[in-house]
Design a protein around this motif. Sequence first.
Motif, PDB file in Angstrom:
ATOM      1  N   UNK A 115       1.064 -11.313  30.806  1.00 59.20           N
ATOM      2  CA  UNK A 115       1.546 -12.082  31.953  1.00 59.20           C
ATOM      3  C   UNK A 115       2.855 -11.504  32.477  1.00 59.20           C
ATOM      4  N   UNK A 116       3.774 -11.143  31.567  1.00 58.24           N
ATOM      5  CA  UNK A 116       5.034 -10.523  31.989  1.00 58.24           C
ATOM      6  C   UNK A 116       4.771  -9.184  32.671  1.00 58.24           C
ATOM      7  N   UNK A 117       3.825  -8.408  32.140  1.00 61.19           N
ATOM      8  CA  UNK A 117       3.478  -7.123  32.754  1.00 61.19           C
ATOM      9  C   UNK A 117       2.935  -7.319  34.166  1.00 61.19           C
ATOM     10  N   UNK A 118       2.048  -8.270  34.336  1.00 60.28           N
ATOM     11  CA  UNK A 118       1.471  -8.535  35.662  1.00 60.28           C
ATOM     12  C   UNK A 118       2.562  -8.973  36.633  1.00 60.28           C
ATOM     13  N   UNK A 119       3.451  -9.851  36.187  1.00 67.66           N
ATOM     14  CA  UNK A 119       4.536 -10.318  37.057  1.00 67.66           C
ATOM     15  C   UNK A 119       5.461  -9.176  37.464  1.00 67.66           C
ATOM     16  N   UNK A 120       5.806  -8.314  36.526  1.00 60.83           N
ATOM     17  CA  UNK A 120       6.685  -7.179  36.843  1.00 60.83           C
ATOM     18  C   UNK A 120       6.007  -6.203  37.798  1.00 60.83           C
ATOM     19  N   UNK A 121       4.731  -5.946  37.580  1.00 59.73           N
ATOM     20  CA  UNK A 121       4.014  -5.040  38.473  1.00 59.73           C
ATOM     21  C   UNK A 121       3.872  -5.621  39.883  1.00 59.73           C
ATOM     22  N   UNK A 122       3.697  -6.940  39.965  1.00 60.22           N
ATOM     23  CA  UNK A 122       3.655  -7.579  41.284  1.00 60.22           C
ATOM     24  C   UNK A 122       4.992  -7.438  41.993  1.00 60.22           C
ATOM     25  N   UNK A 123       6.088  -7.573  41.249  1.00 56.59           N
ATOM     26  CA  UNK A 123       7.420  -7.415  41.840  1.00 56.59           C
ATOM     27  C   UNK A 123       7.645  -6.002  42.349  1.00 56.59           C
ATOM     28  N   UNK A 124       7.036  -5.025  41.694  1.00 50.80           N
ATOM     29  CA  UNK A 124       7.152  -3.621  42.119  1.00 50.80           C
ATOM     30  C   UNK A 124       6.215  -3.297  43.275  1.00 50.80           C
ATOM     31  N   UNK A 125       5.348  -4.233  43.623  1.00 57.77           N
ATOM     32  CA  UNK A 125       4.447  -4.029  44.748  1.00 57.77           C
ATOM     33  C   UNK A 125       3.153  -3.325  44.389  1.00 57.77           C
ATOM     34  N   UNK A 126       2.835  -3.224  43.131  1.00 59.38           N
ATOM     35  CA  UNK A 126       1.591  -2.570  42.733  1.00 59.38           C
ATOM     36  C   UNK A 126       0.402  -3.476  43.047  1.00 59.38           C
ATOM     37  N   UNK A 127      -0.705  -2.860  43.357  1.00 58.53           N
ATOM     38  CA  UNK A 127      -1.912  -3.626  43.669  1.00 58.53           C
ATOM     39  C   UNK A 127      -2.970  -3.514  42.581  1.00 58.53           C
ATOM     40  N   UNK A 128      -2.930  -2.458  41.791  1.00 56.33           N
ATOM     41  CA  UNK A 128      -3.893  -2.272  40.701  1.00 56.33           C
ATOM     42  C   UNK A 128      -3.344  -2.956  39.443  1.00 56.33           C
ATOM     43  N   UNK A 129      -3.561  -4.255  39.347  1.00 56.29           N
ATOM     44  CA  UNK A 129      -3.004  -5.043  38.248  1.00 56.29           C
ATOM     45  C   UNK A 129      -4.046  -5.269  37.162  1.00 56.29           C
ATOM     46  N   UNK A 130      -3.612  -5.281  35.903  1.00 54.93           N
ATOM     47  CA  UNK A 130      -4.562  -5.593  34.820  1.00 54.93           C
ATOM     48  C   UNK A 130      -4.937  -7.074  34.875  1.00 54.93           C
ATOM     49  N   UNK A 131      -6.099  -7.367  34.369  1.00 55.83           N
ATOM     50  CA  UNK A 131      -6.537  -8.760  34.380  1.00 55.83           C
ATOM     51  C   UNK A 131      -5.845  -9.525  33.249  1.00 55.83           C
ATOM     52  N   UNK A 132      -5.561 -10.817  33.465  1.00 56.40           N
ATOM     53  CA  UNK A 132      -4.943 -11.614  32.395  1.00 56.40           C
ATOM     54  C   UNK A 132      -5.888 -11.740  31.195  1.00 56.40           C
ATOM     55  N   UNK A 133      -5.313 -11.874  30.021  1.00 52.75           N
ATOM     56  CA  UNK A 133      -6.143 -12.047  28.818  1.00 52.75           C
ATOM     57  C   UNK A 133      -6.706 -13.456  28.799  1.00 52.75           C
ATOM     58  N   UNK A 134      -7.978 -13.549  28.593  1.00 52.98           N
ATOM     59  CA  UNK A 134      -8.676 -14.825  28.573  1.00 52.98           C
ATOM     60  C   UNK A 134      -8.926 -15.270  27.127  1.00 52.98           C
TER      61      UNK A 134
END
Length: 141
Positions: A115-134
């Motif tokens: 979740x922290x990785x996805x949030x940081x990547x969103x802040x950097x403007x990346x679009x290819x984000x990993x899926x959250x762990x289910x």
Amino acid sequence: MAQFVDMHRSIKDFLVHQGRCERIKDFPYPRQYASIDSFFIKLFCLLLPFGLLREFDSLNDTVEGVIKGHMVWLIIPFSVLISWMYTSLGRVGESTESPFEGSANDIPISQMCRTAEIDLREMLGETDLPSPLEPKNNIVL
């Protein structure tokens, strides 16, 4: 140049905090706590029926019929129930000694990191984000 120095300082602080967390994780749990805890639970379970004896014997004065004079026998199920509760609490304590090992009752550290990785990547403007762990079988690791 100042941004590089700030980033370098942040990375250094991050590594220091990571090292501290690893030391906390790898620090051995004091064995004497588990030994003393186990000893006192066993001692309590052994002495519990004797402590309840007078109270259950005094219940004989309040009842009538077939059970009068036999109330002390209720000590057995009550002692078993109370002893089971205390031994279960001891086992829960043992199973939560190491909350970062990845078992079903541990902290879902992998999901938190993702979740922290996805949030940081969103802040950097990346679009290819990993899926959250289910969760798998209602367990999040």
